[in-house]
Design an enzyme around this catalytic site. Sequence first.
Site, PDB file in Angstrom:
ATOM      1  N   LYS A 100     -12.015  32.045 -18.842  1.00 30.67           N
ATOM      2  CA  LYS A 100     -10.589  32.442 -17.883  1.00 30.67           C
ATOM      3  C   LYS A 100     -10.751  32.983 -16.457  1.00 30.67           C
ATOM      4  CE  LYS A 100      -7.078  34.244 -20.370  1.00 30.67           C
ATOM      5  NZ  LYS A 100      -6.532  33.708 -21.082  1.00 30.67           N
ATOM      6  N   ASP A 140      -1.383  32.363 -18.442  1.00 30.40           N
ATOM      7  CA  ASP A 140      -1.961  33.333 -18.891  1.00 30.40           C
ATOM      8  C   ASP A 140      -0.584  34.991 -18.562  1.00 30.40           C
ATOM      9  OD1 ASP A 140      -3.555  34.926 -20.875  1.00 30.40           O
ATOM     10  OD2 ASP A 140      -3.501  36.373 -19.645  1.00 30.40           O
ATOM     11  N   GLY A 212       6.784  42.843 -26.576  1.00 22.38           N
ATOM     12  CA  GLY A 212       6.395  41.735 -25.941  1.00 22.38           C
ATOM     13  C   GLY A 212       7.567  40.296 -26.067  1.00 22.38           C
ATOM     14  N   GLY A 214       8.138  37.791 -23.188  1.00 20.38           N
ATOM     15  CA  GLY A 214       7.690  36.715 -22.409  1.00 20.38           C
ATOM     16  C   GLY A 214       7.357  35.635 -22.358  1.00 20.38           C
ATOM     17  N   ASN A 215       7.129  34.742 -22.216  1.00 23.52           N
ATOM     18  CA  ASN A 215       6.388  33.139 -22.291  1.00 23.52           C
ATOM     19  C   ASN A 215       6.195  33.183 -24.481  1.00 23.52           C
ATOM     20  OD1 ASN A 215       5.585  30.525 -22.954  1.00 23.52           O
ATOM     21  ND2 ASN A 215       4.288  30.890 -21.381  1.00 23.52           N
ATOM     22  N   GLY A 217       6.274  35.529 -26.189  1.00 22.81           N
ATOM     23  CA  GLY A 217       6.443  36.682 -27.349  1.00 22.81           C
ATOM     24  C   GLY A 217       8.632  36.535 -27.759  1.00 22.81           C
TER      25      GLY A 217
HETATM   26  P1  NAD Z   1       4.212  36.787 -20.355  1.00 27.33           P
HETATM   27  O1  NAD Z   1       3.396  37.695 -18.274  1.00 27.33           O
HETATM   28  O2  NAD Z   1       5.115  35.491 -19.954  1.00 27.33           O
HETATM   29  O3  NAD Z   1       4.805  38.192 -20.642  1.00 27.33           O
HETATM   30  C1  NAD Z   1       4.225  39.759 -21.606  1.00 27.33           C
HETATM   31  C2  NAD Z   1       5.780  40.365 -22.125  1.00 27.33           C
HETATM   32  O4  NAD Z   1       4.982  41.281 -22.063  1.00 27.33           O
HETATM   33  C3  NAD Z   1       7.025  40.315 -21.140  1.00 27.33           C
HETATM   34  O5  NAD Z   1       7.808  40.210 -21.394  1.00 27.33           O
HETATM   35  C4  NAD Z   1       6.256  42.345 -20.392  1.00 27.33           C
HETATM   36  O6  NAD Z   1       7.776  42.351 -20.068  1.00 27.33           O
HETATM   37  C5  NAD Z   1       5.759  42.641 -21.881  1.00 27.33           C
HETATM   38  N1  NAD Z   1       4.596  44.124 -21.647  1.00 27.33           N
HETATM   39  C6  NAD Z   1       3.660  43.978 -20.454  1.00 27.33           C
HETATM   40  N2  NAD Z   1       3.349  45.532 -20.613  1.00 27.33           N
HETATM   41  C7  NAD Z   1       4.041  45.701 -21.617  1.00 27.33           C
HETATM   42  C8  NAD Z   1       3.686  47.193 -22.681  1.00 27.33           C
HETATM   43  N3  NAD Z   1       2.848  47.895 -22.141  1.00 27.33           N
HETATM   44  N4  NAD Z   1       4.326  46.865 -23.374  1.00 27.33           N
HETATM   45  C9  NAD Z   1       5.499  45.621 -23.996  1.00 27.33           C
HETATM   46  N5  NAD Z   1       5.477  44.898 -23.516  1.00 27.33           N
HETATM   47  C10 NAD Z   1       5.122  44.321 -22.669  1.00 27.33           C
HETATM   48  O7  NAD Z   1       2.563  37.139 -20.530  1.00 27.33           O
HETATM   49  P2  NAD Z   1       2.629  35.409 -22.015  1.00 27.33           P
HETATM   50  O8  NAD Z   1       1.933  34.636 -21.482  1.00 27.33           O
HETATM   51  O9  NAD Z   1       3.271  36.364 -22.867  1.00 27.33           O
HETATM   52  O10 NAD Z   1       1.101  36.431 -22.529  1.00 27.33           O
HETATM   53  C11 NAD Z   1       1.222  37.607 -23.831  1.00 27.33           C
HETATM   54  C12 NAD Z   1      -0.277  37.615 -24.469  1.00 27.33           C
HETATM   55  O11 NAD Z   1       0.040  36.147 -25.310  1.00 27.33           O
HETATM   56  C13 NAD Z   1      -1.879  37.791 -23.682  1.00 27.33           C
HETATM   57  O12 NAD Z   1      -2.034  38.681 -24.184  1.00 27.33           O
HETATM   58  C14 NAD Z   1      -1.878  36.067 -23.116  1.00 27.33           C
HETATM   59  O13 NAD Z   1      -3.231  36.636 -22.766  1.00 27.33           O
HETATM   60  C15 NAD Z   1      -1.562  35.664 -25.194  1.00 27.33           C
HETATM   61  N6  NAD Z   1      -1.267  34.508 -24.529  1.00 27.33           N
HETATM   62  C16 NAD Z   1      -1.206  33.958 -24.069  1.00 27.33           C
HETATM   63  C17 NAD Z   1      -0.685  32.420 -24.197  1.00 27.33           C
HETATM   64  C18 NAD Z   1       0.078  31.659 -23.291  1.00 27.33           C
HETATM   65  O14 NAD Z   1      -0.128  30.127 -23.299  1.00 27.33           O
HETATM   66  N7  NAD Z   1       1.123  32.522 -22.096  1.00 27.33           N
HETATM   67  C19 NAD Z   1      -1.859  31.989 -24.998  1.00 27.33           C
HETATM   68  C20 NAD Z   1      -2.766  32.453 -25.392  1.00 27.33           C
HETATM   69  C21 NAD Z   1      -2.774  33.811 -25.576  1.00 27.33           C
END
Ligand code: NAD
Length: 407
Positions: A100, A140, A212, A214-215, A217
């Site tokens: 990571k 991430d 959440g 983001g990507n 959620g």
């Molecule tokens: P992202 O940056 O695209 O989205 C994060 C989301 O969380 C955003 O909508 C943001 O507004 C929201 N957020 C931030 N702080 C917050 C809070 N305090 N309360 C509620 N919402 C909040 O990130 P992502 O890629 O969607 O990753 C989200 C999670 O999934 C992380 O834990 C990441 O490690 C995990 N993850 C991501 C991937 C991937 O392929 N992107 C793979 C495995 C795990």
Amino acid sequence: MNLNEQVFSYVKSASRGIHKHVLKILSQPEKFVEVNFPVKMDNEDINIFKGYRVQHSSVRGPCKGGIRYHPKVSLDEIKGLAAIMTFKTALLDIPFGGAKGGVVVDPKKMTKPELKRLSEGYVKAMVDFLGPEKDVPAPDVYTDSTTMAWMMDEYSRLVGKYTPAAFTGKPIDKGGSKGREEATGTGGAYVLLEAAKSFGFVPSETTVSVQGFGNVGSVIAEQAQSFGFKVVAISDSKGGIFCEKGLNFGKVKAHKKKSGSVVGLPGTVKISNSRLLTMPVDIIIPAALENQITEKNAKRIRAKVVAEMANMPTTPEASRILENRKIFIIPDLLMNAGGVLVSYFEWFQNKRDESWTLERVNKELEKKMVSTFRSVFNLSKERGISTRAAAYRIALERLSESLEYKL
Ligand code: NAD
């Protein structure tokens, strides 16, 4: 307990009968590096940024794991997230280890050209540690396919050879795989559907809330709805929204694009992020950051299932409370593994100069996610252990087999 200690408390709970040498080797990362690198800002000033890369294990293949941009990134957090990747890739049985990376930065305060130079600076500082056979980063939190394209171009420039397999999660026209951008959410949705079948839930009568947008959620929320689940609440860092009859994601996305948040969408009720987690729905999906379900709110969770799309959204204390309350946890190790699985497909395609159809990617993704869910679920039933312990157990047994030859 910091994040790394939390991960190893989960490992410990699954380690009965695993050789002590294996546990000793896995208790520390193989290698980590901290860099302080300069980035030219738009006003011509130079700012120094702190970046990390932790390679937890390469025993089953090249290290693999995302890079996050966040002001709260710390070495302990990155160590824990790198270790999770080792267990996740072993659980999926793909030929990767775990890594990571992260940069301590608030990306919301940077312009796009500054973020590009930051991403290039990170690669310049880390180039000796990275590569298709050494360590392969992916997106991430607050990094995405564009970040990966910038990084891959910079890496290729530095090594003097176009090397798409050095990064995954790239845009399609930069050697990315079809389906990668949505893979984490899509993979989670396949698991959710399979879990619903196991519990006898009828999707159209099953309510879901997602923390959440983001990507991860946004994709799982929309996919779950396309599978028939009723997604009634979602949130982002500014707060959440609720709509009893189910959200319209076309409208949610348009509103977020226009206003910067899901909050304020006409026809929905504003709720807080903490309220979202304790609402009376059947399934809650934490898909934002770590440590969202703690001993403080675990007793108030009213869902029957917690499906962990974020990494480590539940603390070990909260996990115990939920298990005692017979709330079913689909652990992060399994639930969000679709991203790294399709990253593996991308790396594989790049190495063979192939380009799979979306249909093929999603078929392979579904097959692996469903079979991994079944293995975890069955082992948990057979041994009377939690699903989380079962997931770690399967990973530990695979890692033990690989480590056997090194002892
Ligand atoms: P992202 O940056 O695209 O989205 C994060 C989301 O969380 C955003 O909508 C943001 O507004 C929201 N957020 C931030 N702080 C917050 C809070 N305090 N309360 C509620 N919402 C909040 O990130 P992502 O890629 O969607 O990753 C989200 C999670 O999934 C992380 O834990 C990441 O490690 C995990 N993850 C991501 C991937 C991937 O392929 N992107 C793979 C495995 C795990």
